[in-house]
Scaffold this motif. Structure first.
Motif, short mmCIF file in Angstrom:
data_model
loop_
_atom_site.label_atom_id
_atom_site.label_comp_id
_atom_site.label_asym_id
_atom_site.label_seq_id
_atom_site.Cartn_x
_atom_site.Cartn_y
_atom_site.Cartn_z
N PHE A 9 0.84 -1.20 0.00
CA PHE A 9 0.00 0.00 0.00
C PHE A 9 0.88 1.25 0.00
CE2 PHE A 9 0.73 -1.30 4.35
CZ PHE A 9 1.02 -0.12 5.03
N TRP A 10 0.27 2.35 -0.42
CA TRP A 10 0.94 3.65 -0.43
C TRP A 10 0.72 4.32 0.90
CZ3 TRP A 10 4.56 6.35 -2.61
CH2 TRP A 10 4.62 7.72 -2.40
N SER A 11 1.76 4.84 1.52
CA SER A 11 1.66 5.56 2.77
C SER A 11 1.87 7.05 2.51
CB SER A 11 2.72 5.07 3.77
OG SER A 11 2.76 5.90 4.91
N ASP A 14 4.42 8.49 5.02
CA ASP A 14 5.83 8.23 4.75
C ASP A 14 6.24 8.67 3.34
OD1 ASP A 14 6.34 6.90 7.27
OD2 ASP A 14 5.19 5.21 6.47
N GLY A 15 5.27 8.82 2.47
CA GLY A 15 5.58 9.16 1.07
C GLY A 15 6.29 8.01 0.37
N GLY A 31 9.73 1.22 0.01
CA GLY A 31 10.49 1.57 -1.17
C GLY A 31 9.89 2.77 -1.86
N ALA A 32 10.68 3.41 -2.70
CA ALA A 32 10.22 4.57 -3.44
C ALA A 32 9.21 4.18 -4.52
CB ALA A 32 11.42 5.29 -4.07
N THR A 33 9.30 2.94 -4.98
CA THR A 33 8.34 2.41 -5.94
C THR A 33 7.76 1.11 -5.38
OG1 THR A 33 9.95 1.03 -7.12
CG2 THR A 33 9.71 3.32 -7.89
N LEU A 38 8.62 -4.31 -2.92
CA LEU A 38 8.49 -5.77 -3.02
C LEU A 38 9.85 -6.44 -3.04
CD1 LEU A 38 5.52 -5.95 -5.52
CD2 LEU A 38 5.54 -6.82 -3.16
N GLU A 39 10.81 -5.85 -3.72
CA GLU A 39 12.17 -6.39 -3.74
C GLU A 39 12.78 -6.34 -2.34
OE1 GLU A 39 16.42 -5.08 -5.65
OE2 GLU A 39 14.65 -4.89 -6.92
N ASN A 40 12.61 -5.23 -1.66
CA ASN A 40 13.18 -5.07 -0.32
C ASN A 40 12.58 -6.06 0.68
OD1 ASN A 40 14.74 -2.96 -1.24
ND2 ASN A 40 13.39 -1.36 -0.47
#
Length: 69
Positions: A9-11, A14-15, A31-33, A38-40
């Protein structure tokens, strides 16, 4: 790849994109994207399992989406 459910989800606060792994308490990544988040989270899942194993804690079996439906 562990077969645990991931909720992304988008926070606004936190941006950033957040990925939560509800079956592993406290297991989250950002993550920024969405792809980066998902990778992290893959690394964080591995670290969560490794830490739990070292501490002698039970590793939950992946139950997936139906557990929360």
């Amino acid at each position: 790849m562990a077969k645990y459910e991931r909720i992304i989800f988008w926070s606004e606060e936190d941006g950033r994109w957040i990925v939560d792994v509800p079956e592993l308490p406290g297991c989250m990544a950002d993550g920024a994207t969405a792809a980066e988040a998902l990778e992290n989270v893959e690394k964080i899942i591995d670290e969560w399992i490794e830490t739990a194993t070292q501490l002698g804690r039970k590793i939950p079996e992946p139950k997936g989406r139906l557990m929360y439906a």
